[in-house]
Design a protein around this motif. Structure first.
Motif, PDB file in Angstrom:
ATOM      1  N   HIS A  48      12.258  21.440  -0.875  1.00  0.00           N
ATOM      2  CA  HIS A  48      11.796  20.038  -0.938  1.00  0.00           C
ATOM      3  C   HIS A  48      10.451  19.911  -1.646  1.00  0.00           C
ATOM      4  O   HIS A  48       9.616  19.092  -1.290  1.00  0.00           O
ATOM      5  CB  HIS A  48      11.713  19.410   0.462  1.00  0.00           C
ATOM      6  CG  HIS A  48      12.952  19.554   1.267  1.00  0.00           C
ATOM      7  ND1 HIS A  48      14.149  18.974   0.908  1.00  0.00           N
ATOM      8  CD2 HIS A  48      13.193  20.242   2.415  1.00  0.00           C
ATOM      9  CE1 HIS A  48      15.065  19.293   1.808  1.00  0.00           C
ATOM     10  NE2 HIS A  48      14.515  20.063   2.724  1.00  0.00           N
ATOM     11  N   ARG A  51       9.704  16.410  -3.134  1.00  0.00           N
ATOM     12  CA  ARG A  51       9.460  15.475  -2.028  1.00  0.00           C
ATOM     13  C   ARG A  51       8.054  15.701  -1.466  1.00  0.00           C
ATOM     14  O   ARG A  51       7.353  14.762  -1.136  1.00  0.00           O
ATOM     15  CB  ARG A  51      10.509  15.666  -0.944  1.00  0.00           C
ATOM     16  CG  ARG A  51      10.364  14.681   0.198  1.00  0.00           C
ATOM     17  CD  ARG A  51      11.421  14.901   1.240  1.00  0.00           C
ATOM     18  NE  ARG A  51      12.689  14.395   0.742  1.00  0.00           N
ATOM     19  CZ  ARG A  51      13.750  14.183   1.505  1.00  0.00           C
ATOM     20  NH1 ARG A  51      13.695  14.451   2.798  1.00  0.00           N
ATOM     21  NH2 ARG A  51      14.857  13.726   1.003  1.00  0.00           N
ATOM     22  N   SER A 133      10.087  12.817   7.541  1.00  0.00           N
ATOM     23  CA  SER A 133      11.339  12.681   6.787  1.00  0.00           C
ATOM     24  C   SER A 133      12.566  13.059   7.620  1.00  0.00           C
ATOM     25  O   SER A 133      13.692  12.878   7.165  1.00  0.00           O
ATOM     26  CB  SER A 133      11.308  13.576   5.545  1.00  0.00           C
ATOM     27  OG  SER A 133      10.212  13.250   4.732  1.00  0.00           O
TER      28      SER A 133
END
Length: 135
Positions: A48, A51, A133
């Motif tokens: 990730h 992100r 998240s």
């Protein structure tokens, strides 16, 4: 890697070698270990990553930078942690403050205290991202 276990902190954990893999054993959570550098592990990654960069930029990391890019520095810190541990940075590795402390303990002595503090800042942001998240 045939070195015997080395006491780090009698209350928190030890570094031990098992099956050619160096691990951190946490004495506060019996049975919980963090695998560290293995003789046959190669490149590591940050799960990730994009992100994470978006997250820290939205949180204002680096908004007042004039020379260096703090978001890129944070990413570099996580890459260094991954390389030192010999494993990928994932939500399973860095989810809580306790996870961050365990990893930081494993890094003690491998880098200067100030560098480990920088690593911890980047790890805290990663953990916060995973929690917010729901990763």
């Amino acid at each position: 890697m045939n070195t015997p276990a080395t006491e780090i902190d009698p209350n928190r954990g030890i570094i031990a070698v098992k099956n050619k893999t160096k691990i951190l054993e946490d004495k506060q959570c019996p049975g919980y270990t963090i695998p560290l550098m293995s003789e046959n592990q190669g490149a590591t990654m940050i799960l990730h990553q994009e992100r994470y960069l978006d997250y820290i930029q939205k949180k204002g990391v680096g908004k007042n930078d004039r020379v260096a890019s703090s978001p890129k520095s944070y990413l570099s810190y996580l890459r260094s942690v991954a390389q030192l541990l010999g494993r990928d940075i994932t939500p399973d590795l860095l989810r809580t403050a306790q996870d961050i402390e365990r990893v930081a303990l494993a890094l003690e002595g491998q880098r200067k205290p100030r560098t480990v503090r920088n690593y911890k800042s980047a790890m805290r942001q990663y953990a916060a991202m995973t929690q917010e998240s729901g990763l």
